[in-house]
Scaffold this motif. Structure first.
Motif, PDB file in Angstrom:
ATOM      1  N   ARG A 202      -6.495  26.789  34.371  1.00 27.58           N
ATOM      2  CA  ARG A 202      -5.319  27.022  35.207  1.00 27.58           C
ATOM      3  C   ARG A 202      -4.202  27.527  34.305  1.00 27.58           C
ATOM      4  NH1 ARG A 202      -6.393  22.109  33.992  1.00 27.58           N
ATOM      5  NH2 ARG A 202      -4.877  20.591  33.333  1.00 27.58           N
ATOM      6  N   PHE A 203      -3.181  28.024  34.915  1.00 22.78           N
ATOM      7  CA  PHE A 203      -1.979  28.450  34.193  1.00 22.78           C
ATOM      8  C   PHE A 203      -0.838  27.565  34.668  1.00 22.78           C
ATOM      9  CE2 PHE A 203      -4.819  31.934  33.659  1.00 22.78           C
ATOM     10  CZ  PHE A 203      -4.484  32.502  32.439  1.00 22.78           C
ATOM     11  N   VAL A 204      -0.154  26.950  33.717  1.00 26.39           N
ATOM     12  CA  VAL A 204       0.884  25.972  34.033  1.00 26.39           C
ATOM     13  C   VAL A 204       2.218  26.470  33.493  1.00 26.39           C
ATOM     14  CG1 VAL A 204       1.645  23.583  33.661  1.00 26.39           C
ATOM     15  CG2 VAL A 204      -0.793  24.093  33.961  1.00 26.39           C
ATOM     16  N   TRP A 205       3.244  26.419  34.345  1.00 21.20           N
ATOM     17  CA  TRP A 205       4.585  26.871  33.971  1.00 21.20           C
ATOM     18  C   TRP A 205       5.145  26.008  32.853  1.00 21.20           C
ATOM     19  CZ3 TRP A 205       7.280  31.068  34.455  1.00 21.20           C
ATOM     20  CH2 TRP A 205       8.629  31.050  34.145  1.00 21.20           C
ATOM     21  N   ASN A 206       5.691  26.656  31.829  1.00 25.58           N
ATOM     22  CA  ASN A 206       6.344  25.984  30.720  1.00 25.58           C
ATOM     23  C   ASN A 206       7.830  26.320  30.777  1.00 25.58           C
ATOM     24  OD1 ASN A 206       7.465  25.947  27.864  1.00 25.58           O
ATOM     25  ND2 ASN A 206       5.496  24.919  27.564  1.00 25.58           N
ATOM     26  N   ASN A 207       8.646  25.340  31.140  1.00 24.49           N
ATOM     27  CA  ASN A 207      10.086  25.579  31.283  1.00 24.49           C
ATOM     28  C   ASN A 207      10.731  26.014  29.975  1.00 24.49           C
ATOM     29  OD1 ASN A 207      10.515  25.111  34.025  1.00 24.49           O
ATOM     30  ND2 ASN A 207      10.589  22.897  33.711  1.00 24.49           N
TER      31      ASN A 207
END
Length: 105
Positions: free
Chosen positions: A5-10
């Motif tokens: 998966r691709f996870v948002w990195n703030n």
């Protein structure tokens, strides 16, 4: 069950890949899909770096004019954090080269 998966990195302002298996354990079609998604995300990294560099320049200009020691320390901290983000983005940008070399081997 998702294997990746691709996870948002703030902190970096981009989505990062999360691979639950070794690269070689993915089917060729999954690898192609991962690389395609990553290429789209990777293409945004240079603009992200430019935006962070502009923030550094703004803080450096503020630092040049600042007389308050505590404010100067805070600005220096901010500059260092922004520079760290840029460094991390450069590392992620190069990740594609490693994926591509694995894909073609």
């Amino acid at each position: 069950m998702e294997k990746y998966r691709f996870v948002w990195n703030n902190r970096l302002g981009i989505s990062l890949p999360v691979l639950d298996h070794d690269w070689d354990d993915y089917a060729e079609s999954e690898r192609v899909h991962i690389v395609e998604q990553w290429e789209t995300i990777r293409g945004t990294i240079p603009d992200r770096i430019i935006a962070l560099e502009q923030q550094i320049q703004t803080r450096q200009a503020q630092l040049y004019e600042e007389d308050d020691f505590e404010v100067s320390c805070s600005l220096n901290y901010d500059i260092a954090e922004l520079a760290s983000r840029i460094n991390d983005l450069h590392i992620w940008y190069r990740i594609n080269q490693e994926i591509e070399s694995r894909r073609h081997s």
